[in-house]
Every structure is written in C-alpha cells, then in structure tokens.
Design an enzyme around this catalytic site. Structure first.
Site, PDB file in Angstrom:
ATOM      1  N   GLU A 197       0.683  -0.863   0.052  1.00 60.39           N
ATOM      2  CA  GLU A 197       0.267   0.279   0.068  1.00 60.39           C
ATOM      3  C   GLU A 197       1.235   1.294   0.291  1.00 60.39           C
ATOM      4  OE1 GLU A 197      -2.933  -0.511   3.326  1.00 60.39           O
ATOM      5  OE2 GLU A 197      -4.299  -1.077   1.429  1.00 60.39           O
ATOM      6  N   GLU A 235      -5.971  -8.564  -0.228  1.00 59.04           N
ATOM      7  CA  GLU A 235      -6.432  -8.096   0.462  1.00 59.04           C
ATOM      8  C   GLU A 235      -8.246  -7.555   0.637  1.00 59.04           C
ATOM      9  OE1 GLU A 235      -4.399  -5.669   3.350  1.00 59.04           O
ATOM     10  OE2 GLU A 235      -2.469  -5.586   2.988  1.00 59.04           O
TER      11      GLU A 235
END
Ligand code: BG6
Length: 478
Positions: free
Chosen positions: A178, A376
């Site tokens: 991320e 995710e």
C-alpha cells in the site's frame, strides 16, 4: 448466465503481515520496527508512535498472536481450508535488525526457511511482501526513514538477501505494501508506516512524502530488476490500496475533482507499472516548487524495473466533493472526501461497496493491461464466541460472498485478468490502523483480547467451512 468457476491455478488463499501476527518482537536477534513502537488505539483513539519502546506502554504487535511459535498449527488450518497460497511479509528487522548492517541475521532467515517449507508441505505457494509497514526503527531515527536516498541501498540489500535465500521457495513477491496510502499525508500513521516519516522530524510533510515515495519507487524498480536476474521465474508485483473514486454528484466540478484525486492516489502505481510519472503529478510538483532529488538515472531505472502484476487491497471506495476542496487546490486527498449516502458502513465506519470491486478491476485493467491480484479484502468485525467455542459470523460470509461475486463478474463479463484472491487477516490478528485484536477479519478465531489477555487458542469460525467450499468448488459455490 456465465461460469463462476475460476481458471485452473487461480490462487485462492489468505493474507497477513509479519508485524500483525508473528509477535516475538525481540526474539532470535530481531530488531525494533516502526510497528513495535506503536501503542494500542481504537476506533476513536489513534495509535501513538513513541520514541522507541517505552516502559509502561501497551504495544500490541510485540506478542500479536505469536504466529512465530504457532505457525505449524496455523498453516495446517489454512491447508485444511484448501489454500493454494498464503500471503505474508518478511519482517525486515528479522533479517537486518537495524536495517544498515553488513551481514544478515541467520536466525531470522531460518525462521522463513521453516515457514515456507511448512507451506510447501501442503502445496501452499507463499506470496511475500518485502516492506509491509515494518521498516527498521533505526532507519527512521538515524536517516529519517525513506527521506534519505541511502535507504534505497539498505532496502535493495534486504531484497537481494531474501531473493537469494528463497529463490526456490518463493515465486510471488510484492515490493511495498500500500505504497499509496501516504497520499493522505496529513495522517501520521500513514506516512510513518509507509515511509518512516514522523511529523516531529518534518518541516514539510507533503514534500517529504513525495521525495520518500520517489526513493521507494526507485528501490522497488531496482529490486524488480535484481529479482528477475536471480530467478527469471519470479513474478514481482507492486501493491496499492485501491478505492474507486466517485464524484459525489454529476456536477462536472465533482467529476474533475474525482479525476484529480485518482491521479494523486494512483501515480504510484503508474510509476510501478508504466515506468513513468503521470503528467499531472509532475505539473503539481513544479507548481508547488518542490525541487525533488530525481535524477536522469532514476528515470531509467524506473523504466527498466516495471512490475509483473498489480497486487491491490480492496476494502471500500472514496467519494469526493468539490464543495470541500476546489479541484485546483487539491493537496491531501483525504480533505476532499465525503460520506457516500448509498453505502452502509461497518462498525468501524468503513463503507461497504462490493460493486466497487468490479469497478476497481475494470479501471485497473483499462489503465494497466496487466494481471491483477486481489491480495486483501475483508470486513473487520466484532465476533462473539459461544460456550462451545463456536463463532457464528454470517456478516463475514455475506461480505466476502458479495465481493467474490463481483470479482467473478469482472472476470467473466468484463475480461479482467485476475491471478488470485487472498482475503485479509485469514486468521485474526492485530489491526494495523487501531492496534485492536477485537477488529477481527479471520476465518480462524484467536483467543486474544485488546488488553493482551487470552489463551492464544485457535477456533474455526462458521466462515472457515464456507470458504473451504468456495475453494473446493473453485469459486462456483458461494
Ligand atoms: C490494509 C493493510 O491497509 O488494511 C493491512 O495492508 C491492514 O496491514 C488492513 O491490517 C486492514 O486495516 P485495519 O486497520 O483494519 O487493520
């Protein structure tokens, strides 16, 4: 109608990160990471970043769920669900405790030898992130984190050490988790976890963030090049948090703002995948007068070290309104956000939007034309345990079912090339954002409470059997 059976070799599995489950924070030579100096918080109280490990503070990552000692039992449960892959990260501080040592820590390397061997015992393919919110604290203190170009060399050395050691046991890699979270740079948790930028050490967080991200992207490209040399079979991806950006209304100003927010949030993956900055960001940096250290050689490296796939997390979407920020004044993207009236929220106020996942897969396919990996997805929820240790979690099943169904539409109806799906926190672990245990994502319940008490025993939730059937039927039976 269309087929909902995934292609052969589709990577069903689950995802975790070292610092959120391993514990053993100071065992076998491990050094202190950024995550080790973060205290417990909750929905309303942010985690504090202390100056080193301070006596009397509660650091939930120190023990987490003690996966370090429980991994054989946990991997066995994942194998029982039929996992084809298991996404985790390698804690940088197990391999290089301070980050700038000349030699790696053998004990740390051995732990991952054993973990990956355990996965392969059951035919589970490890999927490994190199930096997942856990850079060495020493690099933060001594070098200011990723603000320093020197950190590129330390990271590349860490990457090379891992690639060499695990070249026959790990095929799928991701360089940074991320990396684009820090585009909301007024949140110190995000700049600290992504880049080791602390507000107390920064005169201009925005400029520092762009500089740090540039060095990270160069480091990622160098690692990709090196990894492909070490083993040409490696698949090395980037990893971004993807949220479709919605305009709050059909007002063209809202739409323009949505375009701008997407540019500021996804230039990171533009560099990773396309090997170049997007024009809008370059113009913005020039307008702000940020003279970043970006060399001609860096640009060459960025072009040469593009990734093989886009890994992304998907939890929610973002809605923006020009009533909050004029599109020409946009800097921190979080300042532009408003609540989406069409969407329900979780107990932690995260908006739930399964169709947003289909949007995501369409957008990423059109922009990057490369394989995508949903690494995710999931819902953080409170779980109740019955006296017989049963956990009935229909809300989790509903959430995942709705998202998988949208993924299947994106593949079958829209043509997205999706490599796999690994729901987040397949076993309960410490929440990154809040440091809570009670924000649970898992198919496997871990008896551990926010105050640190609990037996650490593992129990299957109802969603365990449900997900097992999803995998068994290769996505047909939801
Ligand atoms: C992603 C991170 O942002 O979201 C994970 O990669 C994190 O590390 C997950 O745990 C869920 O967020 P949270 O704050 O609920 O743990």
């Amino acid at each position: 109608m269309f087929s909902t059976k995934m292609k052969d070799g589709f990577l069903w599995g689950g995802a975790v990160a070292a610092h959120q489950l391993e514990g053993a924070w100071n065992v076998d030579g491990k050094g202190i990471s950024v995550a080790d100096v973060m205290t417990a918080g909750n929905k309303d109280t942010p985690r504090k970043i202390t100056d080193g490990v301070v006596d009397g503070e509660n650091y939930p990552n120190h023990e987490a769920i003690d996966f370090y000692h429980h991994y054989p039992e946990d991997i066995k449960l994942m194998a029982e669900m039929g996992f084809k892959c298991f996404r985790t990260s390698i804690a940088w501080t197990r391999i290089f405790p301070n980050g700038d040592e000349a030699e790696p820590n053998e004990k740390g390397l051995e732990f991952y030898d054993k973990l990956f061997a355990e996965c392969h015992k059951y035919g589970i393919e490890p999927v490994v992130t190199l930096q997942h919110f856990e850079m060495p604290w020493h690099l933060v203190k001594k070098y200011g984190g990723w603000k320093s170009r020197k950190v590129i060399d330390f990271y590349v050395k860490f990457a090379e050490t891992c690639f060499q050691r695990y070249k026959d046991s790990v095929k799928y890699w991701m360089t940074f988790n991320e990396i684009n979270n820090q585009s909301a740079f007024s949140n110190e948790f995000l700049t600290a976890t992504d880049s080791g930028i602390l507000f107390r050490d920064s005169e201009n967080v925005e400029a520092d963030m762009y500089q740090a991200a540039h060095y990270e992207l160069v480091a990622s490209a160098l690692a990709v090049k090196l990894g492909h040399k070490i083993n040409p079979e490696f698949k090395i991806g980037c990893m971004i948090n993807y949220a479709q950006i919605y305009a709050n209304t059909a007002d063209p100003k809202d739409q323009l703002l949505a375009t701008k927010v997407a540019q500021r949030r996804y230039w990171f993956s533009d560099v990773h995948v396309l090997g170049a900055y997007n024009k809008e960001v370059d113009k913005y940096l020039a307008r702000k007068g940020y003279a970043l250290d970006r060399t001609a050689e860096d640009y060459e490296v960025l072009k040469e070290g593009t990734v093989d796939y886009v890994g992304f997390s998907y939890y929610n979407t973002i809605t923006v309104s020009a009533k909050k920020v004029d599109p020409d004044e946009l800097s921190d993207i979080s300042k532009a956000m408003v609540k989406n009236e069409y969407l329900e929220t979780t107990a932690w106020n995260w908006e739930v939007d399964p169709i947003g996942l289909r949007n995501a897969l369409n957008w990423l396919t059109d922009r990057y034309h490369c394989p995508l990996f949903i690494v995710e997805n999931g819902i953080g929820a409170h779980d109740d345990v019955t006296d017989d240790h049963e956990i009935h979690d229909p809300y989790r099943i509903d959430f995942l079912r709705a998202h998988i169904s949208e993924m299947e539409k994106a593949i079958e109806l829209d043509g997205a090339d999706v490599m796999g799906y690994t729901p987040w926190g397949c076993i309960d672990l410490v929440s990154a954002g809040t440091g809570e245990m009670s924000k649970r994502y898992g198919f496997i319940y871990v008896d551990k409470n926010d105050d640190g008490s609990g037996s650490l025993k593992r129990y299957k939730k109802d969603s365990f059997d449900w997900y097992k059937e999803v995998i068994e039927s290769n996505g047909e039976k939801l």
